[in-house]
Motif scaffolding. Structure first.
Motif, PDB file in Angstrom:
ATOM      1  N   THR A   1       8.299   4.664   5.036  1.00 47.32           N
ATOM      2  CA  THR A   1       9.586   3.972   5.184  1.00 47.32           C
ATOM      3  C   THR A   1       9.557   2.604   4.511  1.00 47.32           C
ATOM      4  O   THR A   1      10.489   2.224   3.789  1.00 47.32           O
ATOM      5  CB  THR A   1       9.937   3.820   6.669  1.00 47.32           C
ATOM      6  N   ILE A   2       8.487   1.852   4.753  1.00 48.23           N
ATOM      7  CA  ILE A   2       8.366   0.515   4.158  1.00 48.23           C
ATOM      8  C   ILE A   2       8.328   0.606   2.639  1.00 48.23           C
ATOM      9  O   ILE A   2       8.999  -0.148   1.926  1.00 48.23           O
ATOM     10  CB  ILE A   2       7.109  -0.194   4.706  1.00 48.23           C
TER      11      ILE A   2
ATOM     12  N   LEU B   1      11.058  13.400  -1.500  1.00 49.55           N
ATOM     13  CA  LEU B   1      11.175  11.952  -1.631  1.00 49.55           C
ATOM     14  C   LEU B   1      11.840  11.569  -2.945  1.00 49.55           C
ATOM     15  O   LEU B   1      12.657  10.639  -3.000  1.00 49.55           O
ATOM     16  CB  LEU B   1       9.786  11.314  -1.531  1.00 49.55           C
ATOM     17  N   THR B   2      11.511  12.287  -4.011  1.00 45.36           N
ATOM     18  CA  THR B   2      12.148  12.022  -5.298  1.00 45.36           C
ATOM     19  C   THR B   2      13.654  12.240  -5.213  1.00 45.36           C
ATOM     20  O   THR B   2      14.447  11.460  -5.748  1.00 45.36           O
ATOM     21  CB  THR B   2      11.548  12.939  -6.381  1.00 45.36           C
ATOM     22  N   THR B   3      14.057  13.303  -4.533  1.00 46.52           N
ATOM     23  CA  THR B   3      15.490  13.584  -4.363  1.00 46.52           C
ATOM     24  C   THR B   3      16.178  12.467  -3.587  1.00 46.52           C
ATOM     25  O   THR B   3      17.295  12.050  -3.923  1.00 46.52           O
ATOM     26  CB  THR B   3      15.671  14.927  -3.643  1.00 46.52           C
ATOM     27  N   THR B   4      15.506  11.968  -2.559  1.00 49.69           N
ATOM     28  CA  THR B   4      16.091  10.885  -1.760  1.00 49.69           C
ATOM     29  C   THR B   4      16.253   9.612  -2.573  1.00 49.69           C
ATOM     30  O   THR B   4      17.303   8.952  -2.539  1.00 49.69           O
ATOM     31  CB  THR B   4      15.205  10.611  -0.534  1.00 49.69           C
ATOM     32  N   LEU B   5      15.213   9.257  -3.317  1.00 51.20           N
ATOM     33  CA  LEU B   5      15.289   8.049  -4.141  1.00 51.20           C
ATOM     34  C   LEU B   5      16.316   8.212  -5.251  1.00 51.20           C
ATOM     35  O   LEU B   5      17.019   7.255  -5.605  1.00 51.20           O
ATOM     36  CB  LEU B   5      13.910   7.728  -4.722  1.00 51.20           C
TER      37      LEU B   5
ATOM     38  N   ASP C   1       0.839  -1.192   0.000  1.00 48.60           N
ATOM     39  CA  ASP C   1       0.000   0.000   0.000  1.00 48.60           C
ATOM     40  C   ASP C   1       0.879   1.249   0.000  1.00 48.60           C
ATOM     41  O   ASP C   1       1.745   1.414   0.865  1.00 48.60           O
ATOM     42  CB  ASP C   1      -0.915   0.012   1.228  1.00 48.60           C
ATOM     43  N   VAL C   2       0.633   2.105  -0.957  1.00 57.05           N
ATOM     44  CA  VAL C   2       1.411   3.334  -1.080  1.00 57.05           C
ATOM     45  C   VAL C   2       0.644   4.465  -0.397  1.00 57.05           C
ATOM     46  O   VAL C   2      -0.264   5.057  -0.968  1.00 57.05           O
ATOM     47  CB  VAL C   2       1.682   3.675  -2.557  1.00 57.05           C
ATOM     48  N   THR C   3       1.001   4.745   0.832  1.00 61.42           N
ATOM     49  CA  THR C   3       0.379   5.814   1.612  1.00 61.42           C
ATOM     50  C   THR C   3       1.454   6.525   2.418  1.00 61.42           C
ATOM     51  O   THR C   3       2.501   5.940   2.726  1.00 61.42           O
ATOM     52  CB  THR C   3      -0.695   5.263   2.562  1.00 61.42           C
TER      53      THR C   3
ATOM     54  N   SER D   1       1.339  10.142  -4.297  1.00 64.98           N
ATOM     55  CA  SER D   1       0.547   9.306  -3.396  1.00 64.98           C
ATOM     56  C   SER D   1       1.324   8.964  -2.138  1.00 64.98           C
ATOM     57  O   SER D   1       0.757   8.901  -1.041  1.00 64.98           O
ATOM     58  CB  SER D   1       0.121   8.024  -4.111  1.00 64.98           C
ATOM     59  N   LEU D   2       2.628   8.760  -2.272  1.00 65.83           N
ATOM     60  CA  LEU D   2       3.445   8.396  -1.121  1.00 65.83           C
ATOM     61  C   LEU D   2       3.793   9.608  -0.264  1.00 65.83           C
ATOM     62  O   LEU D   2       3.764   9.551   0.973  1.00 65.83           O
ATOM     63  CB  LEU D   2       4.720   7.703  -1.587  1.00 65.83           C
ATOM     64  N   GLY D   3       4.087  10.730  -0.899  1.00 69.33           N
ATOM     65  CA  GLY D   3       4.475  11.909  -0.148  1.00 69.33           C
ATOM     66  C   GLY D   3       3.310  12.648   0.469  1.00 69.33           C
ATOM     67  O   GLY D   3       3.445  13.278   1.514  1.00 69.33           O
TER      68      GLY D   3
END
Length: 265
Positions: free
Chosen positions: A115-116, A194-198, A108-110, A183-185
């Motif tokens: 973290t998961i 989050l994009t920068t981290t990935l 589930d993308v929430t 959806s995740l952020g």
């Protein structure tokens, strides 16, 4: 040709991961290097070699029905830095998009389990880099080997599978990745962070793994391909047209005058 620029970019992009894991000890650092770089290079070295000869064998088998002519150009050296770095970023985009399509199917993308989901994204991305991205590497090895496809009807000369590589590069489009990130952020600023981290997590793999492959593995594959019996048979079947002979000069050179010896008086 050296690959100093790629090594510098790859090591610099790897620094944040190494800095974040320094407190975990030497074992963590070795794991990062092995998982992020070693596994993709190992799988490519085992798979791409066999796939190259499989593709060349298929070309020989379907040579009559395809209507195309295949031949090996003269090697002029490995691709330049700009082409290599473009290949790296194409793999990075391919890995990002395909991971964004797969991860929502397995968890589930929430924002609650960010973290998961982020960890799952990285694991899936490493798998995609090691296995599905082998198709990208395969087509690039065929291109670097000098193998070309001549289409007499369209009067074009291309590297085999170039259209497939372009299709894999654009598969899914960026919309799938953007939808996944938002959806995740939860909102746009968090999605950008989050994009920068990935990106920081996957960029080292997408630079260092191809660079090590080009430097250590690809030259041996290219030598085996160019010296293989299959390549020699293909050269006889699809011999490039001979260069026409240079026409004689016109007007022809005048004959040299004969030297007359004086007669004694």
């Amino acid at each position: 040709m050296t690959y100093r620029k790629e090594y510098v970019l790859g090591i610099l992009s790897l620094m944040p991961l190494l800095a974040a894991g320094t407190y975990k000890g030497l074992g963590w650092l070795i794991t990062i290097i092995v998982v992020y770089v070693g596994i993709p290079v190992l799988i490519w070295s085992l798979v791409v070699d066999r796939l190259v000869f499989l593709v060349i064998g298929i070309i020989r088998y379907f040579r009559e029905s395809s209507g195309h002519m295949y031949y090996f150009e003269k090697l002029v050296g490995p691709p330049g830095f700009s082409r290599r770095i473009l290949r790296d970023f194409r793999i990075l985009l391919f890995v990002f998009v395909l991971s964004a399509i797969i991860v929502p199917q397995i968890t589930d993308v929430t924002p609650a389990n960010i973290t998961i989901v982020s960890n799952a994204f990285v694991y899936v991305a490493i798998f995609i880099l090691a296995v599905p991205s082998s198709i990208h590497v395969l087509f690039w090895v065929l291109e670097d080997s000098g193998l070309r496809c001549h289409n007499p009807k369209r009067v074009t000369v291309t590297a085999p599978g170039a259209w497939m590589s372009n299709w894999l590069f654009s598969v899914g489009s960026l919309g799938a990745f953007l939808t996944f990130i938002v959806s995740l952020g939860g909102n746009l600023p968090k999605a950008i962070a989050l994009t920068t981290t990935l990106l920081a997590s996957l960029l080292p793999s997408c630079i260092l793994a191809p660079t090590l492959f080009y430097r250590r593995v690809e030259p041996g594959i290219l030598t085996k391909v160019r010296e293989s019996k299959t390549a020699m048979v293909m050269a006889r079947m699809f011999a490039p047209p001979a260069c026409p002979a240079m026409p004689p000069s016109y007007p022809p050179n005048a004959p040299a005058p004969t030297r007359q010896t004086p007669t004694p008086t």
